[in-house]
Motif scaffolding. Structure first.
Motif, PDB file in Angstrom:
ATOM      1  N   UNK A  33       0.832  -1.198   0.000  1.00  0.00           N
ATOM      2  CA  UNK A  33       0.000   0.000   0.000  1.00  0.00           C
ATOM      3  C   UNK A  33       0.869   1.251   0.000  1.00  0.00           C
ATOM      4  N   UNK A  34       0.535   2.170  -0.898  1.00  0.00           N
ATOM      5  CA  UNK A  34       1.205   3.475  -0.940  1.00  0.00           C
ATOM      6  C   UNK A  34       0.132   4.551  -0.995  1.00  0.00           C
ATOM      7  N   UNK A  35       0.139   5.447  -0.025  1.00  0.00           N
ATOM      8  CA  UNK A  35      -0.864   6.497   0.034  1.00  0.00           C
ATOM      9  C   UNK A  35      -0.249   7.871   0.232  1.00  0.00           C
ATOM     10  N   UNK A  36      -0.786   8.841  -0.501  1.00  0.00           N
ATOM     11  CA  UNK A  36      -0.316  10.226  -0.369  1.00  0.00           C
ATOM     12  C   UNK A  36      -1.520  11.158  -0.370  1.00  0.00           C
ATOM     13  N   UNK A  37      -1.460  12.189   0.479  1.00  0.00           N
ATOM     14  CA  UNK A  37      -2.541  13.155   0.568  1.00  0.00           C
ATOM     15  C   UNK A  37      -1.963  14.552   0.749  1.00  0.00           C
ATOM     16  N   UNK A  38      -2.545  15.519   0.034  1.00  0.00           N
ATOM     17  CA  UNK A  38      -2.082  16.909   0.123  1.00  0.00           C
ATOM     18  C   UNK A  38      -3.278  17.859   0.148  1.00  0.00           C
ATOM     19  N   UNK A  39      -3.276  18.777   1.133  1.00  0.00           N
ATOM     20  CA  UNK A  39      -4.306  19.804   1.226  1.00  0.00           C
ATOM     21  C   UNK A  39      -3.639  21.168   1.372  1.00  0.00           C
ATOM     22  N   UNK A  63      -2.503   5.130  -3.933  1.00  0.00           N
ATOM     23  CA  UNK A  63      -3.537   6.165  -3.827  1.00  0.00           C
ATOM     24  C   UNK A  63      -2.901   7.542  -3.658  1.00  0.00           C
ATOM     25  N   UNK A  64      -3.443   8.500  -4.396  1.00  0.00           N
ATOM     26  CA  UNK A  64      -2.983   9.889  -4.283  1.00  0.00           C
ATOM     27  C   UNK A  64      -4.190  10.816  -4.242  1.00  0.00           C
ATOM     28  N   UNK A  65      -4.142  11.812  -3.367  1.00  0.00           N
ATOM     29  CA  UNK A  65      -5.250  12.749  -3.202  1.00  0.00           C
ATOM     30  C   UNK A  65      -4.687  14.149  -3.025  1.00  0.00           C
ATOM     31  N   UNK A  71      -4.672   1.530  -8.888  1.00  0.00           N
ATOM     32  CA  UNK A  71      -4.017   2.836  -8.905  1.00  0.00           C
ATOM     33  C   UNK A  71      -5.101   3.907  -8.964  1.00  0.00           C
ATOM     34  N   UNK A  72      -5.151   4.769  -7.946  1.00  0.00           N
ATOM     35  CA  UNK A  72      -6.181   5.805  -7.854  1.00  0.00           C
ATOM     36  C   UNK A  72      -5.550   7.175  -7.665  1.00  0.00           C
ATOM     37  N   UNK A  73      -6.104   8.145  -8.394  1.00  0.00           N
ATOM     38  CA  UNK A  73      -5.658   9.535  -8.264  1.00  0.00           C
ATOM     39  C   UNK A  73      -6.870  10.441  -8.195  1.00  0.00           C
ATOM     40  N   UNK A  74      -6.826  11.422  -7.293  1.00  0.00           N
ATOM     41  CA  UNK A  74      -7.937  12.348  -7.111  1.00  0.00           C
ATOM     42  C   UNK A  74      -7.390  13.752  -6.930  1.00  0.00           C
ATOM     43  N   UNK A  75      -7.992  14.703  -7.647  1.00  0.00           N
ATOM     44  CA  UNK A  75      -7.518  16.088  -7.574  1.00  0.00           C
ATOM     45  C   UNK A  75      -8.701  17.050  -7.561  1.00  0.00           C
TER      46      UNK A  75
END
Length: 203
Positions: A51-57, A107-109, A164-168
């Protein structure tokens, strides 16, 4: 009488030794039997994930009675690189059979909000930039053999995938008393790259 007791003494000692040895080993036999039955009933079960997860706000706000220049910009760069292999092998899964849950998840958000309010000009301000990259070159392989899937047995079961998921999400607002030059722009780059093999063998 003493002569008879002395003759029987070695025999009595031998009997005591045999009984003591049996009592000592009986717990070991019992534990081994229980473990063998539990292994037979439960079968093989594997839960294996990468699992690889990244989140940025990011939030930015500028309020000025004059000009706003090169201010309140949001920049987000996210990168996930997986070169490792995710492999599992199961054999002779008696009882419940072989059960394997195996996956590679990336996952990237990214969320960006910016606002500029100026009495003068707004230049090169309140811009959103997001760059996301996912790279998976690892192999996701599973092999199962001897699930004994007969009547009450479950046999081989495998849930295997590469996700593989990406959300922007980007929002920009500019309020200017004069010009708004190269401002309040939202730019997003997203890339997903997968060269890994997703292989499964069941017998």
């Amino acid at each position: 009488m003493m002569f008879t007791l002395n003759n029987k003494k070695p025999l009595i000692l031998a009997v005591v030794a045999v009984v003591a040895f049996t009592l000592f080993l009986s717990p070991t036999f019992t534990v081994n039997d229980v473990m063998a039955k539990e292994k037979k009933n439960k079968g093989n079960d594997s839960d294996q994930d990468i699992d690889q997860g990244q989140s940025s706000k990011q939030n930015a706000q500028c309020v000025s009675g004059d000009d706003v220049l090169a201010s309140c910009n949001n920049l987000s760069a996210q990168d996930q690189d997986n070169d490792g292999n995710n492999a599992a092998g199961q054999q002779n899964g008696k009882g419940k059979g072989n059960d394997n849950d195996q996956g590679v998840d990336q996952d990237q958000d990214s969320k960006q909000n910016t606002q500029c309010v100026a009495g003068g000009s707004i230049a090169l301000s309140c811009n959103n930039l997001s760059a996301q990259n996912q790279d998976n070159e690892g192999n996701n392989a599973a092999a199962q053999h001897g699930g004994d899937g007969h009547k009450k047995h479950n046999g081989n079961d495998s849930d295997q995938g590469v996700d593989q998921d990406q959300d922007n999400d980007q929002k920009a607002q500019c309020v200017s008393g004069e010009d708004a030059i190269v401002s309040c722009n939202s730019l997003s780059f997203q890339n997903q790259f997968n060269e890994g093999s997703n292989a499964l063998g069941q017998n």
